[in-house]
Structures are given as structure tokens and as C-alpha cells.
Design an enzyme around this catalytic site. Structure first.
Site: not given
Length: 139
Positions: A15-17, A19-20
Site C-alpha cells: 500500500t501507499d501513503q 492506504g491504497y
């Protein structure tokens, strides 16, 4: 048409920053689906490469509809809508979460390549043996 599915759970590191699931991970998810579906059919990349044929990706397309998130249980549906022909095989994908919401669609086209010459080669007989029955109405 041939259709199969695999499931995997989104790991935190994917995930990225926001949250995806980071967009670049979808290509890896597609690869998991291809590898596992082929394994179910009795087709193993490692064995195919041992006989001198590899399958590099020629093209990858991905459309993001909704985000996948940490700990989602994803179902990746792999579809072969057309019989492999010439030196190519085209896979299509649908990615769903545990609520069966469509999150992503994609496709990859792979080319069968002779490892000695680096040139495209015909679809291996084993691939036809395992898949042709699913395309009896296709010329």
C-alpha cells in the site's frame, strides 16, 4: 473461453501513503494469477523455460476503478477469451475485493520466445494440449 481465479490478501507493504494498493502492484497480481492458473492446468513456467521457451510480457494494460486496501482479500479472475495463436497469448483480468466489488481490470499479452535465438516461436504444444478444449467453437 477459459476462466479461473486465485485469491490473495493485500499486504501492508503493497500500500501507499493513502492506504491504497500502489498501482505498480497490479502487474505482480496479474503474474500471480497467470502462474497459479497455469500450475492448476499442469503448465509450469520453469519446465517450459527448461525446454527453451520463455514468455516475456509484450503489453500490459490496467484500469483502476476503485482502490484495494490493506488486508483486503482480492479475487483475481483470469480470462482467456481467445485461443492462443501464432506466438502470442492474451490474458484478461478482473480484480474484486471480498465484497465482490470490481476494483481493477487489466490485460497482458505475452509472447512465446525461443531462448536460444531470442525470436518469437509458436505456441508450445503443451499449451494447446491444455487449453484447446476450452475453445472448440473458435476457428
Amino acid at each position: 473461453m477459459f476462466e479461473s481465479e486465485v485469491q490473495l490478501r493485500v499486504r501492508y507493504a503493497e500500500t501507499d501513503q493513502m492506504g491504497y494498493v500502489y498501482h505498480g502492484n497490479y502487474g505482480a497480481y496479474y503474474e500471480v494469477a497467470r502462474t497459479e492458473v497455469f500450475r492448476k492446468l499442469g503448465i509450469h513456467y520453469k519446465e517450459m523455460e527448461a525446454t527453451g521457451t520463455m514468455m516475456p510480457v509484450l503489453e500490459l494494460k490496467s484500469k483502476y476503478i476503485r482502490p484495494a486496501k490493506y488486508d483486503d482479500l482480492l479475487t483475481i479472475r483470469l480470462l482467456l477469451k481467445h485461443k492462443p495463436h501464432g506466438s502470442r497469448i492474451k490474458f484478461e483480468y478482473e480484480v474484486y475485493n471480498q465484497e465482490e466489488t470490481l476494483l481493477n481490470i487489466g490485460e497482458t499479452t505475452l509472447v512465446f520466445v525461443d531462448m536460444k535465438t531470442g525470436k518469437p516461436t509458436a505456441v508450445p504444444a503443451l499449451i494447446h494440449q491444455k487449453l484447446d478444449a476450452y475453445f472448440v467453437n473458435e476457428a
